[in-house]
Design an enzyme around this catalytic site. Structure first.
Site, PDB file in Angstrom:
ATOM      1  N   GLU A 193       8.070  17.229  15.385  1.00 36.45           N
ATOM      2  CA  GLU A 193       8.588  17.053  14.022  1.00 36.45           C
ATOM      3  C   GLU A 193       7.774  17.928  13.066  1.00 36.45           C
ATOM      4  O   GLU A 193       6.561  17.776  12.958  1.00 36.45           O
ATOM      5  CB  GLU A 193       8.494  15.581  13.583  1.00 36.45           C
ATOM      6  N   CYS A 213      13.622  12.191   7.294  1.00 37.20           N
ATOM      7  CA  CYS A 213      13.508  11.870   8.721  1.00 37.20           C
ATOM      8  C   CYS A 213      14.812  12.214   9.426  1.00 37.20           C
ATOM      9  O   CYS A 213      14.835  12.477  10.618  1.00 37.20           O
ATOM     10  CB  CYS A 213      13.180  10.404   8.895  1.00 37.20           C
ATOM     11  N   GLU A 225       9.499   2.171  11.406  1.00 38.77           N
ATOM     12  CA  GLU A 225      10.492   3.247  11.466  1.00 38.77           C
ATOM     13  C   GLU A 225       9.739   4.565  11.360  1.00 38.77           C
ATOM     14  O   GLU A 225       8.971   4.769  10.430  1.00 38.77           O
ATOM     15  CB  GLU A 225      11.525   3.075  10.348  1.00 38.77           C
ATOM     16  N   LYS A 237       0.878  -1.178   0.000  1.00 40.37           N
ATOM     17  CA  LYS A 237       0.000   0.000   0.000  1.00 40.37           C
ATOM     18  C   LYS A 237       0.911   1.222   0.000  1.00 40.37           C
ATOM     19  O   LYS A 237       1.490   1.584   1.011  1.00 40.37           O
ATOM     20  CB  LYS A 237      -0.898   0.023   1.252  1.00 40.37           C
TER      21      LYS A 237
HETATM   22  P1  NAP Z   1       2.565   8.909   7.275  1.00 44.06           P
HETATM   23  O1  NAP Z   1       1.555   9.962   7.110  1.00 44.06           O
HETATM   24  O2  NAP Z   1       2.668   8.244   8.599  1.00 44.06           O
HETATM   25  O3  NAP Z   1       2.283   7.823   6.132  1.00 44.06           O
HETATM   26  C1  NAP Z   1       3.121   6.713   5.944  1.00 44.06           C
HETATM   27  C2  NAP Z   1       2.329   5.606   5.279  1.00 44.06           C
HETATM   28  O4  NAP Z   1       1.321   5.152   6.185  1.00 44.06           O
HETATM   29  C3  NAP Z   1       1.593   6.051   4.026  1.00 44.06           C
HETATM   30  O5  NAP Z   1       1.612   4.998   3.085  1.00 44.06           O
HETATM   31  C4  NAP Z   1       0.190   6.298   4.539  1.00 44.06           C
HETATM   32  O6  NAP Z   1      -0.799   6.203   3.556  1.00 44.06           O
HETATM   33  C5  NAP Z   1       0.063   5.159   5.520  1.00 44.06           C
HETATM   34  N1  NAP Z   1      -1.006   5.302   6.510  1.00 44.06           N
HETATM   35  C6  NAP Z   1      -1.614   6.431   6.944  1.00 44.06           C
HETATM   36  N2  NAP Z   1      -2.553   6.125   7.873  1.00 44.06           N
HETATM   37  C7  NAP Z   1      -2.526   4.771   8.019  1.00 44.06           C
HETATM   38  C8  NAP Z   1      -3.244   3.855   8.825  1.00 44.06           C
HETATM   39  N3  NAP Z   1      -4.169   4.229   9.703  1.00 44.06           N
HETATM   40  N4  NAP Z   1      -2.957   2.537   8.726  1.00 44.06           N
HETATM   41  C9  NAP Z   1      -2.008   2.104   7.874  1.00 44.06           C
HETATM   42  N5  NAP Z   1      -1.299   2.931   7.067  1.00 44.06           N
HETATM   43  C10 NAP Z   1      -1.550   4.252   7.156  1.00 44.06           C
HETATM   44  O7  NAP Z   1       4.035   9.459   6.928  1.00 44.06           O
HETATM   45  P2  NAP Z   1       4.490  10.242   5.634  1.00 44.06           P
HETATM   46  O8  NAP Z   1       3.957  11.621   5.702  1.00 44.06           O
HETATM   47  O9  NAP Z   1       4.230   9.429   4.419  1.00 44.06           O
HETATM   48  O10 NAP Z   1       6.078  10.265   5.835  1.00 44.06           O
HETATM   49  C11 NAP Z   1       6.726  11.192   6.647  1.00 44.06           C
HETATM   50  C12 NAP Z   1       7.079  10.563   7.984  1.00 44.06           C
HETATM   51  O11 NAP Z   1       7.891   9.418   7.774  1.00 44.06           O
HETATM   52  C13 NAP Z   1       7.903  11.486   8.858  1.00 44.06           C
HETATM   53  O12 NAP Z   1       7.447  11.378  10.176  1.00 44.06           O
HETATM   54  C14 NAP Z   1       9.309  10.932   8.712  1.00 44.06           C
HETATM   55  O13 NAP Z   1      10.168  11.233   9.797  1.00 44.06           O
HETATM   56  C15 NAP Z   1       9.032   9.472   8.615  1.00 44.06           C
HETATM   57  N6  NAP Z   1      10.130   8.741   7.998  1.00 44.06           N
HETATM   58  C16 NAP Z   1      10.900   7.952   8.810  1.00 44.06           C
HETATM   59  C17 NAP Z   1      11.973   7.265   8.279  1.00 44.06           C
HETATM   60  C18 NAP Z   1      12.830   6.390   9.154  1.00 44.06           C
HETATM   61  O14 NAP Z   1      13.608   5.594   8.620  1.00 44.06           O
HETATM   62  N7  NAP Z   1      12.722   6.490  10.467  1.00 44.06           N
HETATM   63  C19 NAP Z   1      12.253   7.372   6.917  1.00 44.06           C
HETATM   64  C20 NAP Z   1      11.436   8.177   6.121  1.00 44.06           C
HETATM   65  C21 NAP Z   1      10.376   8.844   6.680  1.00 44.06           C
HETATM   66  P3  NAP Z   1      -1.511   7.547   2.971  1.00 44.06           P
HETATM   67  O15 NAP Z   1      -0.447   8.265   2.222  1.00 44.06           O
HETATM   68  O16 NAP Z   1      -2.574   7.012   2.096  1.00 44.06           O
HETATM   69  O17 NAP Z   1      -2.010   8.307   4.146  1.00 44.06           O
END
Ligand code: NAP
Length: 525
Positions: free
Chosen positions: A426, A330, A296, A215
């Site tokens: 963040e 991140c 992560e 997904k």
């Molecule tokens: P996000 O909003 O948490 O979304 C991540 C993924 O989760 C997307 O595919 C999203 O789909 C999905 N998702 C959302 N709600 C969900 C639910 N209830 N159940 C299952 N899946 C769900 O994060 P993002 O905005 O894409 O990415 C930014 C974040 O990622 C930041 O916090 C960043 O620090 C973190 N990050 C961490 C790392 C690491 O290695 N630690 C690396 C890269 C990024 P939708 O798009 O359809 O909502």
């Protein structure tokens, strides 16, 4: 099904990171321009779901917009319903039965082949990322180079785990330990490393013998569609990777709680990661295992600048870490913690350095900072900037740039209290808080005062400070005298402490173990 011959391990050269292009070579520039031009024909294309190899168009769609010009539709993917997500999980469960029977070497061969095709089509993928998530040329190329690295690295790792594992000999018995896959996994990547993380999470899971539902992020579904096509092109059998775009808030819970899901491999925000962890912990009727969650999550990363640091180098490291890809990594530096004795000099030099950063449409190779990913991010980041103006002294940026795309000026707010909101939460955008520390002791304390623990960096010339930070700076990825971003596969295995996640160390030697279980087999002789 196309069969792919597994290469004998001896023929495989040692892993080497793919070199990221700096676009100083005129032939790279020409290839990239041609790829950007060719993207015009791809814009607005439709991408179906892929379940058990079948392409399915749905009525509900996700439109992927170019954040530099939101009137431009990069692609339109079908959106899966909960019923279709269930169907995809069933397809994966079926495919798992034969996929798990291939050897690790046979599955690794698919990854090698995928890496090769991705290398051949690198500029096309770079150009897609420029359009879909607003990456500059070199950020886009770094993302695709990392995707290739993950494929190459995990393929070699699979071969390492395929080899006989050491067990203590016992007279009268023949003993062995083998690694077997887990089952069906949910792969849920973010949009920010739309190529690398999506490809890394998917390939690590399947090379171990698992089948998955992917997904993608709703902001980066097109590149995931391209990648799934690539996997099928090299002959990965139908059902091993099922492609089910859809809003996380609509179908996420249904995927995570499905009793046939054995593991979830997630990268994204803390809020979503914790929700997945909580939901996955509760066994569902018919579920036979404890679900494994690899999550992560976010960061609030600091660069500490000690009194004895090379200030110019520190300014450069902070500027690049804070504003590369618009601060949407991140690992981005969002807090510079600077010793009071050099504070004024640092702030002045940083202000001057930041004034040289160009903001604009990343199709232009001269641009360093493109747009933030979507309108929601734009609003949220501008909100934090307003909060920041009340929490410190604005010394650079502070505004939206232009009115069409989602552009924000690189923003620096100095004299911020270590417990202020912009120093703790963040923001995930081009906003840097500068914090004054009394001394090194105080700086380390401030660096450790958030709930996160992902990356951190220290600029110093003092070995004793380096020794102390090695021990006390509590982050999963610690750097000295360099930027806090740019972890390389195999070189800097990546993952964070505390609320930054499960510290899975993507691109490291322990990573594949998360997607397998060990079976000990003993025979009396
Ligand atoms: P996000 O909003 O948490 O979304 C991540 C993924 O989760 C997307 O595919 C999203 O789909 C999905 N998702 C959302 N709600 C969900 C639910 N209830 N159940 C299952 N899946 C769900 O994060 P993002 O905005 O894409 O990415 C930014 C974040 O990622 C930041 O916090 C960043 O620090 C973190 N990050 C961490 C790392 C690491 O290695 N630690 C690396 C890269 C990024 P939708 O798009 O359809 O909502």
């Amino acid at each position: 099904m196309t069969t792919i011959e597994a290469k004998p391990a001896l023929e495989i050269p040692a892993f080497q990171n793919e070199r990221v292009k700096d676009f100083r070579d005129p032939s790279d520039v020409a290839s990239m321009r041609a790829a950007l031009d060719a993207m015009k024909k791809e814009l607005g294309r439709h991408y179906p779901l892929v379940i058990a190899g079948r392409k399915i168009e749905t009525e509900k769609k996700i439109r992927s917009l170019n954040p530099a010009d939101p009137n431009e539709i990069v692609g339109i993917t079908s959106a899966a319903s909960k019923a279709q997500a269930n169907e995809a999980i069933e397809a994966a469960a079926k495919a798992f039965e034969s996929w798990r029977q291939l050897t690790l070497a046979e599955r690794a061969a698919y990854l090698f082949k995928t890496a090769q095709l991705l290398r051949e089509r690198r500029f096309q993928y770079d150009a897609l990322l420029v359009h879909e998530v607003g990456k500059s040329w070199s950020e886009a190329d770094g993302d695709i180079a990392e995707a290739i690295d993950f494929l190459e690295f995990y393929a070699r790792e699979a071969l390492r785990y395929a080899a006989p594992q050491p067990v203590v000999p016992l007279e009268g018995e023949r003993n062995e330990l083998v690694y077997v896959p887990l089952g069906v996994g949910a792969i849920i990547p973010p949009w920010n490393f739309a190529g690398a993380i999506m490809a890394g999470l998917t390939s690590a899971a399947i090379v171990c013998g698992n089948a998955v539902v992917l997904k993608p992020s709703s902001d980066a579904a097109v590149i995931a569609a391209w990648f799934v096509d690539l996997l099928h092109e090299v002959g990965v059998p139908p059902g091993v990777v099922n492609f089910i775009p859809g809003s996380g808030s609509e179908i996420g819970d249904a995927i995570v709680t499905h009793p046939d899901i054995r593991f979830v491999s997630f990268t994204g925000s803390k809020e979503v990661g914790l929700r997945i962890n909580e939901l996955a912990a509760k066994p569902q009727p018919g579920q036979k295992w404890i679900k494994r969650v690899v999550a992560e999550m976010g960061g609030k990363d600091s660069i500490v600048v000690a009194a004895d640091a090379n200030v110019d180098a520190a300014v450069e490291g902070v500027a690049v870490s804070a504003f590369g890809f618009q601060g949407q990594k991140c690992s981005a530096c969002s807090r510079a913690i600077v010793d009071q004795s050099i504070y004024d000099e640092f702030v002045d030099k940083l202000r001057r350095r930041v004034s040289t950063i160009s903001v604009g449409d990343p199709r232009d190779p001269a641009v360093f900072m493109g747009p933030v990913v979507n309108e929601g991010a734009l609003r949220s980041i501008l909100g934090y900037i307003e909060t920041g103006k009340t929490e410190g002294r604005l010394i650079a940026g502070g505004n939206r740039a232009g009115d069409r795309g989602y552009f924000i000026e690189p923003t620096v707010i100095a004299d911020v209290d270590p417990n202020a909101r912009i120093a703790q939460e963040e923001i995930f955008g081009p906003v840097l808080a500068v914090i004054k520390a009394r001394d090194f002791e105080d700086a380390l304390k401030i660096a450790n005062n958030t709930e996160f623990g992902l990356t951190g960096s220290l600029y110093t010339t003092d070995e004793k400070k380096i020794e102390r930070a090695r021990d006390e700076f509590f982050v999963g990825n610690l750097y000295f005298n360099r930027k806090s971003t740019g972890a390389m596969v195999g070189v800097h295995p990546f993952g964070g402490f505390n609320m930054s996640g499960t510290d899975s160390k993507a691109g490291g030697r322990d990573y594949l173990l998360l997607f397998m279980q060990a079976k000990s087999i003993s025979r009396k002789v």
